[in-house]
Design a protein around this motif. Structure first.
Motif, short mmCIF file in Angstrom:
data_model
loop_
_atom_site.label_atom_id
_atom_site.label_comp_id
_atom_site.label_asym_id
_atom_site.label_seq_id
_atom_site.Cartn_x
_atom_site.Cartn_y
_atom_site.Cartn_z
N LEU A 16 44.70 35.96 28.96
CA LEU A 16 44.79 35.65 30.39
C LEU A 16 45.50 36.76 31.14
N TYR A 17 46.59 37.23 30.60
CA TYR A 17 47.35 38.31 31.23
C TYR A 17 46.47 39.55 31.41
N ALA A 18 45.77 39.93 30.35
CA ALA A 18 44.91 41.12 30.41
C ALA A 18 43.82 40.95 31.46
N TRP A 19 43.24 39.77 31.55
CA TRP A 19 42.17 39.53 32.53
C TRP A 19 42.71 39.53 33.96
N PHE A 20 43.82 38.84 34.18
CA PHE A 20 44.36 38.75 35.54
C PHE A 20 44.95 40.06 36.02
N MET A 21 45.47 40.86 35.12
CA MET A 21 46.05 42.15 35.52
C MET A 21 45.00 43.26 35.56
N GLY A 22 43.78 42.95 35.17
CA GLY A 22 42.70 43.93 35.23
C GLY A 22 42.67 44.91 34.08
N HIS A 23 43.38 44.61 33.00
CA HIS A 23 43.38 45.49 31.84
C HIS A 23 42.12 45.33 31.00
N GLN A 24 41.53 44.15 31.06
CA GLN A 24 40.28 43.86 30.35
C GLN A 24 39.43 42.97 31.25
N ALA A 25 38.13 42.99 30.99
CA ALA A 25 37.22 42.09 31.71
C ALA A 25 36.86 40.92 30.81
N CYS A 26 36.86 39.75 31.38
CA CYS A 26 36.46 38.56 30.63
C CYS A 26 34.93 38.55 30.53
N GLU A 27 34.42 38.28 29.35
CA GLU A 27 32.98 38.29 29.14
C GLU A 27 32.30 37.03 29.67
N ASP A 28 33.03 35.94 29.80
CA ASP A 28 32.49 34.67 30.29
C ASP A 28 32.41 34.73 31.82
N SER A 29 31.21 34.64 32.35
CA SER A 29 31.03 34.80 33.80
C SER A 29 31.69 33.68 34.61
N GLU A 30 31.70 32.46 34.10
CA GLU A 30 32.35 31.36 34.82
C GLU A 30 33.86 31.58 34.88
N ILE A 31 34.44 31.96 33.77
CA ILE A 31 35.88 32.21 33.72
C ILE A 31 36.22 33.41 34.60
N ARG A 32 35.40 34.45 34.52
CA ARG A 32 35.62 35.64 35.35
C ARG A 32 35.58 35.28 36.84
N GLY A 33 34.64 34.42 37.22
CA GLY A 33 34.56 33.98 38.61
C GLY A 33 35.78 33.19 39.04
#
Length: 83
Positions: A55-72
């Motif tokens: 979650l930290y990596a996704w919210f801070m922009g360090h990684q992209a989440c592969e799940d499109s719903e979660i990313r949205g």
């Protein structure tokens, strides 16, 4: 869709081990969650099942989440806290 008991459990799940996530999730659960559609509420609930480092990596922009719903949902939450 979320009764009082289930909503209370969801708000408790927003309390994470990282302050950076707490300051995103807790205010969103209190002010933005009830505005979501039933489907979006389920996506947010699913988001909370992921581990804090992801979650930290996704919210801070360090990684992209592969799940499109979660990313949205991540983008939606971030758009509410951006100044």
């Amino acid at each position: 869709m979320f009764d009082k008991k289930k909503y209370g459990r969801l708000k408790w799940a927003c309390r994470r081990g990282m302050l950076e996530l707490d300051v995103l999730f807790i205010p969103f659960a209190e002010t933005g969650f009830l505005e979501l559609s039933d489907e979006e509420q389920l996506v947010f609930e699913r988001l909370l099942t992921f581990d804090d480092p992801d979650l930290y990596a996704w919210f801070m922009g360090h990684q992209a989440c592969e799940d499109s719903e979660i990313r949205g949902m991540i983008e939606h939450i971030l758009s509410r806290v951006k100044v």
